[in-house]
Design an enzyme around this catalytic site. Structure first.
Site, PDB file in Angstrom:
ATOM      1  N   GLY A 268      -2.428  25.728  44.305  1.00 13.11           N
ATOM      2  CA  GLY A 268      -2.145  26.139  42.916  1.00 13.11           C
ATOM      3  C   GLY A 268      -3.398  26.550  42.186  1.00 13.11           C
ATOM      4  O   GLY A 268      -3.343  27.135  41.106  1.00 13.11           O
ATOM      5  N   GLU A1266      -2.492  26.807   2.040  1.00 14.85           N
ATOM      6  CA  GLU A1266      -3.186  25.582   2.418  1.00 14.85           C
ATOM      7  C   GLU A1266      -2.417  24.304   2.097  1.00 14.85           C
ATOM      8  O   GLU A1266      -2.614  23.273   2.749  1.00 14.85           O
ATOM      9  CB  GLU A1266      -4.521  25.507   1.673  1.00 14.85           C
TER      10      GLU A1266
HETATM   11  C1  LIG Z   1      -4.349  22.495  32.341  1.00 16.64           C
HETATM   12  C2  LIG Z   1      -4.103  21.408  33.354  1.00 16.64           C
HETATM   13  C3  LIG Z   1      -3.405  20.282  32.974  1.00 16.64           C
HETATM   14  C4  LIG Z   1      -3.173  19.267  33.890  1.00 16.64           C
HETATM   15  N1  LIG Z   1      -2.493  18.166  33.480  1.00 16.64           N
HETATM   16  C5  LIG Z   1      -2.290  17.168  34.351  1.00 16.64           C
HETATM   17  C6  LIG Z   1      -1.614  15.983  33.959  1.00 16.64           C
HETATM   18  O1  LIG Z   1      -1.194  15.839  32.815  1.00 16.64           O
HETATM   19  N2  LIG Z   1      -1.434  15.020  34.867  1.00 16.64           N
HETATM   20  C7  LIG Z   1      -1.890  15.151  36.140  1.00 16.64           C
HETATM   21  O2  LIG Z   1      -1.685  14.250  36.917  1.00 16.64           O
HETATM   22  N3  LIG Z   1      -2.516  16.235  36.536  1.00 16.64           N
HETATM   23  C8  LIG Z   1      -2.742  17.242  35.678  1.00 16.64           C
HETATM   24  N4  LIG Z   1      -3.429  18.338  36.083  1.00 16.64           N
HETATM   25  C9  LIG Z   1      -3.997  18.356  37.426  1.00 16.64           C
HETATM   26  C10 LIG Z   1      -3.049  18.942  38.447  1.00 16.64           C
HETATM   27  O3  LIG Z   1      -2.006  18.055  38.684  1.00 16.64           O
HETATM   28  C11 LIG Z   1      -3.816  19.160  39.724  1.00 16.64           C
HETATM   29  O4  LIG Z   1      -4.837  20.058  39.435  1.00 16.64           O
HETATM   30  C12 LIG Z   1      -2.941  19.742  40.795  1.00 16.64           C
HETATM   31  O5  LIG Z   1      -1.956  18.885  41.167  1.00 16.64           O
HETATM   32  C13 LIG Z   1      -3.733  20.220  42.005  1.00 16.64           C
HETATM   33  O6  LIG Z   1      -2.895  20.987  42.827  1.00 16.64           O
HETATM   34  P1  LIG Z   1      -3.243  22.463  43.270  1.00 16.64           P
HETATM   35  O7  LIG Z   1      -2.188  22.910  44.202  1.00 16.64           O
HETATM   36  O8  LIG Z   1      -3.464  23.323  42.129  1.00 16.64           O
HETATM   37  O9  LIG Z   1      -4.597  22.208  44.039  1.00 16.64           O
HETATM   38  P2  LIG Z   1      -5.764  23.227  44.313  1.00 16.64           P
HETATM   39  O10 LIG Z   1      -6.616  23.380  43.131  1.00 16.64           O
HETATM   40  O11 LIG Z   1      -5.271  24.452  44.948  1.00 16.64           O
HETATM   41  O12 LIG Z   1      -6.553  22.373  45.409  1.00 16.64           O
HETATM   42  C14 LIG Z   1      -7.157  21.155  45.046  1.00 16.64           C
HETATM   43  C15 LIG Z   1      -7.901  20.523  46.212  1.00 16.64           C
HETATM   44  O13 LIG Z   1      -6.973  20.069  47.148  1.00 16.64           O
HETATM   45  C16 LIG Z   1      -7.231  20.608  48.437  1.00 16.64           C
HETATM   46  N5  LIG Z   1      -5.943  20.879  49.027  1.00 16.64           N
HETATM   47  C17 LIG Z   1      -4.896  21.486  48.438  1.00 16.64           C
HETATM   48  N6  LIG Z   1      -3.839  21.447  49.252  1.00 16.64           N
HETATM   49  C18 LIG Z   1      -4.228  20.850  50.366  1.00 16.64           C
HETATM   50  C19 LIG Z   1      -3.584  20.524  51.573  1.00 16.64           C
HETATM   51  N7  LIG Z   1      -2.320  20.824  51.778  1.00 16.64           N
HETATM   52  N8  LIG Z   1      -4.310  19.886  52.499  1.00 16.64           N
HETATM   53  C20 LIG Z   1      -5.603  19.582  52.315  1.00 16.64           C
HETATM   54  N9  LIG Z   1      -6.254  19.867  51.200  1.00 16.64           N
HETATM   55  C21 LIG Z   1      -5.585  20.479  50.235  1.00 16.64           C
HETATM   56  C22 LIG Z   1      -8.050  21.855  48.197  1.00 16.64           C
HETATM   57  O14 LIG Z   1      -8.915  22.087  49.274  1.00 16.64           O
HETATM   58  C23 LIG Z   1      -8.815  21.489  46.939  1.00 16.64           C
HETATM   59  O15 LIG Z   1      -9.982  20.796  47.279  1.00 16.64           O
HETATM   60  C24 LIG Z   1      -3.662  19.382  35.213  1.00 16.64           C
HETATM   61  C25 LIG Z   1      -4.358  20.534  35.596  1.00 16.64           C
HETATM   62  C26 LIG Z   1      -4.580  21.535  34.677  1.00 16.64           C
HETATM   63  C27 LIG Z   1      -5.335  22.766  35.082  1.00 16.64           C
END
Ligand SMILES: Cc1cc2nc3c(=O)[nH]c(=O)nc-3n(C[C@H](O)[C@H](O)[C@H](O)COP(=O)(O)OP(=O)(O)OC[C@H]3O[C@@H](n4cnc5c(N)ncnc54)[C@H](O)[C@@H]3O)c2cc1C
Ligand code: FES
Ligand code: FES
Length: 1335
Positions: A268, A1266
């Site tokens: 993501g 305001e």
């Molecule tokens: C604006 C914002 C608000 C958020 N609010 C919350 C919140 O309220 N509560 C909360 O808990 N979280 C929150 N988050 C965090 C969010 O839950 C995590 O960023 C998200 O779950 C990460 O998933 P991703 O797929 O985007 O990971 P990515 O960013 O794509 O990857 C993250 C890491 O995981 C590794 N990775 C990913 N998939 C795999 C896999 N299958 N195997 C091995 N390694 C892997 C990657 O190498 C990387 O190092 C927030 C994030 C943002 C940007």
């Protein structure tokens, strides 16, 4: 870094058009690509990845397995463009436009008045649109859910939600008048006189185009063919610094992971993205497993469910909902706990991007899901080239023990979550500053297994988030409790044990240490109660239920669907139909806002040779600059120049405001130099290479207290006094003394400060396009900096994406900074502040300390008040003197205190200079007055509302500074507010509720308001206009007011339409410019429409006078005929209009004057429910009565009131700026500075415009920009009332004065109980706190 000489073509679709990008750069995100490459500027930059939602677009993908298209919302700023291979992107331009057809979503957003500044509107439209693509008839709950990730700073959300609700079949209205209609839904409600008929319809539903889902663009068939192509191959993209490889099969992925073990797997990108953008992480290679079917599946068995790591959190949510609906309840406790947190985790966009695998692997310390997964005994399935293995998702994994970690070549293929069992309870608990889309302050996942049929603990698990650098397990505590019964003694021991096992050091990052300690055990207590309830349900004979009055501790506040009514005076039926004055007309740019066609500064197309500017700011609060080494930055690719104070040809200091720091820095965040480069990325990266050496200077003053110690002030004291205060104190029954602290506030306009400075080739001319409230000030500062007369500087201001006071002086300073760069480089400069820089540099509302001494009688009559105010002005004067003057003059609010002394002073500190902000100090200062009134009530054993009424102005009176006013409308607003809100009856109900509920309390409060409008000096209230009539009869109106979202252009068009007696469609408003209307004053202090309206009226009247001979000759003629004739007769069809300004003055020596043009009155009643265990609160209902006199445009005025109210509520309850003791601002984005979202608005919201007279202003209207801000404090005092009820029940009789903001931390710690007593407290002299209060 591997270099790929023959990168692949990136193929995706945007708005139905194929994009083939031959040079796809992995570091480029979709937002940049849309705006700068495709020039689709409808999608906006608001924060760059911290969750504001302004960049929301829809992504659609074809799912090979299900053969279905999935549409989902994303924030474009976190989508790497390389990840879009095979996707279809739909932006706001793609759904509709004025050039083609406006989409019903855009139309309704506009017509329901859901846009003000319009900067959030494209994102809002896209969130609703995406929802409708999946659910053409959504429920109100789904609409709330879809909007939770979009911030709006202007509207207060109610009209946005309402626009979404128009698509819903389930209406939130009472339906008494038929489907979708409410009993109040009528043109007119009978009242006494014709003028006083009340309307409730701000728009006409019948005008809406129907939604026809079959008309939506189809998914490009080519993308389906691409997805189904069996000969798909690995894709490689090569950027300037990084490579991106998309694996084609699982085997390929594992191969890549083995070859590049350090490369992140981009799923993501919601963790990888922010850490590279904000955390300076750099990855030469990214691996993408997008679309590999092995990572996208759900497999349900008898014992549990396995979910593919590629599933997004939204898909996880859907899958769990399905399982919960299929499985017996006892098996689904872990899933239900996850679902609860999935509803509030981030916003819909992040939930649709973030994956389960990414969430589990990135293991953020605030993770909402990992503690529950661990408590539910989840297992991680891993795969690598070497084979498969499983590891438990447990404490070792979450605490990042090396032996429990993934190997670098391994990936998570899926997560197995076992079913819960009969004697097994699993819960997720969480508390955040805001209900949705806000990181948890503390969260937890807990589970307990009992020996079958008993309450004897067999297995116990507790995992806490946000209490340390990782999620932590209370392993030792849990082990020690095995074998114990689930009873009060166990709870008490568990609390002690867990507090000693999970220790948050006093100076821990994130602060709120005592609160977080309290939450650790408060959440445990909630779990304890839930389990006891569960046991009782299973065997009521064996396990007694929890006490009835503890029941309310069990549930969190639900996210409701807001509803309400807006009431305003109907237009006189005898008014000519063409006359638009008094009608709730839509904002003149509303459709353009909603279609993304409204042009903001950064939407102006690239200008030949333009450069981008990035800032280098001071990291010290007070220091000598020893050295600025720019050599490395200058050598950086694309860099053209570095600009410092030495490059300022004129004054580097205008009216005390410094452009570039010279020799010394006086706050963290002061601009030391700027870097101009060919791209913003180059400028930003080069800026990081500038080296500055400092030598600290003493003293470093950060807080008001420190300023008072050092006698550090920006200006002299301001004072007003009436009666004989000292004497009066001798004749009162009681005297109380106290202090109130009100912390500052960030403007958080959605559009950051933006400038385009274009040097001209001749005569040292320069043209600036700026988002400002004060083009003349920008002109003044730029001219001073460039050492040219002001006539060489032209400032254009089309619109600003919100301002709220933050774009007055600050835009002048930053305008000069950009102009100096343009002057030095000789090239156009585009200067768009990043959100973090904007928050750091531009500061905001003044933090305030109020000290009071009040003398009163036992019946509540206040006889004497001696009040002192200090504001933290920061390092330069800016608007601080005006703010302190306004506080001193206005803070008496609605009360007559015969012996009244009020003094105020602005403190000079080493913080960025605080500036104008909606209300100019009134919201802070008057909170102090309301606080001492509340304190008096407590001493007299009366309700605060009774004491307010007793001391309120009653008849035509003089203020403490001797200005006459008539409080009749004030008393009317007050009375109506008490009556129509059924205050006393609801207060009694709340008391009853409070008696029966120990852990939740309700509170109500009503606040009255007497708000003064305008500026204290006459020249500050003047205004000009220029009106041209063209020979076709069309009219161009130009004036000195700035369009900031408040709808000033719309009101000006209404004025011109009435004055010229022509349809509003004939009138156009272009922009505000120093060329057309010179020497303007800022658009602020609520008088923009008043004074510019008078100037426009004047110009129109001049023109009408000139036209009279022509009209007289042909009275039945058309407007066009008259104009043609006038042209023939050489009548000048252009006129300037001028309004001299309200003739105000203030004589500070004599302590009297007529400093304000008039008063706006109002009252607001709010009711809240408070969770005493967590400090969370829910706003149940607000009633606002605002004296609008005669509203020129009730939709715009109600919009201002509601928007200001929600902004005020944010100020007083959740918005919190965090500073280090060294003066470093930590809160630099929407993730760490929490403003209200859609979930914070009142569940019931009633706004009434009360009619009165105001002959001094145009059409007897009033400026309402305001006033609503302060009414937000009714929520603060309702919270205070609820807290007082909790404290009384706990035997604490002394009323506690709350400081603002009344955050969950403040609320929880005020509701003292056995848990707050239990936590360890630290001696403040033994540690340095992470953050400090600066008020
Ligand atoms: C604006 C914002 C608000 C958020 N609010 C919350 C919140 O309220 N509560 C909360 O808990 N979280 C929150 N988050 C965090 C969010 O839950 C995590 O960023 C998200 O779950 C990460 O998933 P991703 O797929 O985007 O990971 P990515 O960013 O794509 O990857 C993250 C890491 O995981 C590794 N990775 C990913 N998939 C795999 C896999 N299958 N195997 C091995 N390694 C892997 C990657 O190498 C990387 O190092 C927030 C994030 C943002 C940007
Ligand atoms: S700009 Fe993308 S979330 Fe704020
Ligand atoms: S209209 Fe939403 S931020 Fe301005």
């Amino acid at each position: 870094m591997p270099s790929h000489p023959n990168p692949d073509e990136l193929i995706f679709f945007v708005n139905g058009r194929k994009v083939v990008e031959k040079n796809a750069d992995p570091e480029v995100n979709l937002l940049f690509y849309l705006r700068k490459v495709l020039h689709l500027t409808g999608t906006k930059y608001g924060c760059g990845g911290r969750g504001c939602g302004s960049c929301t677009v829809m992504v659609s993908r074809y799912d090979l397995k299900t053969k279905k298209i999935r549409h989902y919302p994303v924030i474009a700023c976190l989508v790497p463009v390389c990840s879009l291979y095979g996707a279809a992107v739909t932006t706001v331009e793609g759904i509709g436009s004025l050039k083609t057809r406006v989409h019903p979503v855009q139309e309704r957003l506009a017509k329901c008045h859901g846009t003000q500044c319009g900067f959030c509107s494209p994102g809002m439209a896209m969130s609703i649109y995406t929802l409708l693509r999946n659910h053409p008839e959504p429920t109100p709950e789904q609409i709330m859910e879809a909007l939770g990730g979009n911030l709006c700073r202007c509207t207060g959300y109610r009209p946005i939600v309402e626009s979404g609700n128009t698509f819903s079949v389930e209406s939130t209205v009472c339906q008494m008048k038929g489907p979708g209609k409410c009993c109040m839904d009528q043109e007119e409600m009978p009242s006494v006189t014709r003028q006083e008929k009340i309307c409730t319809k701000l728009y006409n539903r019948d005008e809406f185009q129907p939604l026809d889902p079959s008309q939506e663009p189809i998914f490009p068939p080519e993308l389906i063919r691409m997805a189904e192509d069996p000969s798909k191959k690995r894709l490689t993209f090569q950027g300037e610094r990084t490579a991106w490889i998309t694996a084609v099969t699982l085997k390929d992925l594992l191969e890549l992971k083995a070859n590049y073990p350090k490369a992140p797997l981009v799923m993501g990108n919601t963790t990888v993205g922010p850490t590279t953008i904000f955390g300076d992480e750099f990855h030469p290679v990214f691996i993408s497993p997008l679309g590999l079917p092995e990572l996208y599946f759900v497999d349900s068995t008898d014992n549990g469910v396995t979910i593919g790591a590629g599933y997004t959190l939204a898909q996880l949510n859907d899958a769990l909902h399905f399982i919960v609906s299929e499985q017996p309840k006892e098996k689904t406790k872990t899933y239900c706990a996850l679902l609860k947190h999935l509803r509030t985790l981030a916003g819909a966009q992040i939930r649709n991007m973030a994956t389960l695998g990414g969430h589990v692997v990135s293991r953020p310390n605030f993770s909402d899901l990992n503690p529950i997964l661990a408590a539910g005994n989840a297992i991680i399935n891993l795969i690598s080239k070497e084979g498969e293995r499983q590891i438990p998702l447990d404490g070792h994994f979450l605490e990042r023990s090396p032996e429990a970690n993934l190997k670098s070549e391994e990936i998570v293929s899926s997560v197995y979550i076992p079913h819960s069992t009969q004697w097994h309870f699993v819960s997720g608990l969480r508390l955040a500053q805001r209900q949705e889309n806000s990181y948890a302050i503390v969260n937890a996942g807990m589970s307990v297994k009992f020996e079958d049929g008993t309450d004897t603990i067999k297995e116990f698990k507790m995992f806490y988030g946000s209490v340390g650098p990782t999620v932590v397990s209370a392993d030792q505590t849990c082990k020690q409790l095995i074998g114990r019964h689930w009873d009060d003694q166990m709870l008490s021991d568990a609390c002690q044990l867990v507090l000693s096992e999970i220790y948050i050091p006093p100076g821990a990052e994130g602060g709120m240490v005592e609160y977080r300690r309290t939450l650790i055990i408060s959440l445990l207590f909630k779990f304890y109660l839930k389990v006891r309830r569960g046991l009782n349900r299973m065997d009521p004979q064996k396990f007694p239920d929890i006490p009835e009055k503890f029941m309310s501790a069990l549930d969190n506040f639900p996210i409701g669907t807001p509803q309400g009514i807006q009431m305003f005076q109907c237009v006189d039926p005898y008014q000519p139909p063409q006359d638009p004055v008094g009608h709730p007309l839509m904002h003149q740019s509303a459709i353009k806002h909603a279609t993304g066609e409204a042009v903001y500064v950064d939407d102006i197309p690239p200008i030949n040779e333009e450069l981008f500017l990035a800032v280098v700011t001071s990291t010290r609060a007070h220091a000598k600059i020893i050295l600025i080494d720019v050599s490395e930055a200058l050598a950086f690719p694309g860099v053209v120049d570095v600009i410092t104070a030495d490059d300022v040809p004129g004054d580097n200091n205008c009216l005390g405001e410094i452009f570039y720091a010279q020799n010394e820095v006086i706050c963290v965040g002061q601009i030391v130099c700027t870097v101009a480069a060919d791209t913003y990325a180059h400028a930003r990266d080069a800026a990081k290479k500038v080296k500055i050496a400092y030598e600290d200077i003493e003293p470093r003053i950060i807080t008001i207290e420190q300023a008072l110690e050092h006698n550090s002030f920006l200006s002299g004291e301001k004072k007003i006094e009436q009666g004989n205060v000292e004497q009066a104190f001798k004749h009162v029954d009681q005297i109380i003394e106290g202090e109130v602290h009100v912390e500052g506030q960030e403007h958080f306009y959605l559009e950051t400060q933006s400038f385009l400075a274009i040097p001209k080739q001749e005569d040292k001319e320069m043209v600036l396009h700026i988002a400002t409230q004060n083009p003349s000030a920008v002109q003044e500062f730029v001219a001073a900096a460039l050492n040219v007369p002001r006539n060489r500087i032209t400032c254009h201001m089309k619109r600003a994406g919100g301002a709220f006071g933050g774009k007055t002086t600050k835009s002048a300073v930053l305008g000069a900074v950009s102009a100096v760069a343009a002057n030095k480089t000789g090239r156009p400069i585009r200067f768009i502040l990043e959100r973090g820089d904007d928050m750091l540099i531009t500061a905001g509302r003044h933090p305030l300390l109020g000290k009071y001494k009040i003398g009163f009688m036992n019946n509540g009559v206040i006889k004497a008040a001696d009040v002192e105010y200090y504001v933290n002005g920061g390092c330069t004067l800016d608007e601080s003197e005006m703010v302190i003057e306004f506080i001193v003059l206005k803070s008496e609010n609605a009360y007559f205190i015969p012996n009244f002394r009020c003094r105020g002073r602005a403190c000079k500190t080493n913080l960025p200079s605080n500036t104008a902000f909606r209300g100019f100090g009134f919201p802070q200062g008057t909170l102090v007055a309301e606080s001492y009134i509340t304190a008096v009530a407590s001493q007299c054993d009366l309700l605060p509302e009774e004491v307010k009424e007793i001391n309120m102005y009653k008849r035509i009176s003089k203020t403490a500074f001797n200005q006459i006013f008539n409080p009749e409308p004030l008393r009317r607003c007050w009375k109506e507010c008490l009556e129509k809100s059924s205050f006393y009856a609801r207060k009694r109900d709340a008391e009853e509720f409070n008696k029966n509920n120990y852990w939740k309390k309700k509170g109500l409060a009503v606040v009255p308001m007497k708000f003064t409008v305008g500026n204290t000096e006459a020249y500050q209230n003047h205004a000009g206009a220029l009106v041209h009539i063209y020979t076709d009869g069309s009219v161009l109106v130009l004036h000195g007011g700035c369009e900031l979202g408040q709808g000033i252009y719309t009101k000006m068009a209404q004025v011109a339409s009435r004055e010229l007696n022509i349809p509003i469609s004939y009138i156009h408003l272009l922009e505000t410019s120093t060329v057309t209307v010179p020497n303007t004053f800022f658009t602020a202090t609520s008088i923009g429409a008043d004074v510019n309206g008078k100037a426009v009226q004047n110009a129109c009247q001049i023109l009408m006078a000139r036209l009279q001979p022509v009209i007289r000759k042909n009275p039945k003629g058309r407007w066009e005929d008259w104009i043609a004739k006038a042209y023939e007769e050489c009548i000048n069809l252009s006129a300037t209009g001028y309004f001299k300004g309200y003739q105000t003055y203030m004589d500070w020596k004599a302590e009297e004057g007529e400093p304000f043009a008039y008063y706006v009155y109002g009252a607001s009643c709010s009711e809240v429910e408070v969770d005493c265990l967590t400090g969370a609160h829910k706003l149940l209902r607000t009633d606002i009565f605002m004296d609008a006199a005669f509203s020129i445009n009730p939709a715009l005025d109600i919009g201002q009131i509601e928007g200001a109210f929600i902004q005020g509520m944010g100020l007083y309850t959740i918005e919190e700026l965090k500073y280090s003791p060294e003066g470093v601002l930590y809160s630099r984005g929407p993730d760490d500075y929490i403003i209200p979202t859609v979930t914070e608005i009142p569940e019931e919201f009633y706004v009434t415009l009360v009619r009165s007279r105001n002959p001094i202003a145009i059409y007897s209207s009033k400026g309402l920009g305001e006033a609503g801000m302060f009414l937000g404090c009714s929520v603060f005092f309702a919270i205070s009332d609820a807290v007082a009820a909790a404290r009384r029940q706990r035997g604490l009789t002394k009323r506690l004065t709350l400081n603002s903001p009344a955050t969950p931390e403040v609320i929880r710690m005020a509701c003292t109980d056995q848990f707050t007593d239990m936590i360890p407290r630290d001696d403040p002299s033994t540690f340095t706190p992470w953050s400090i209060h600066v008020s």
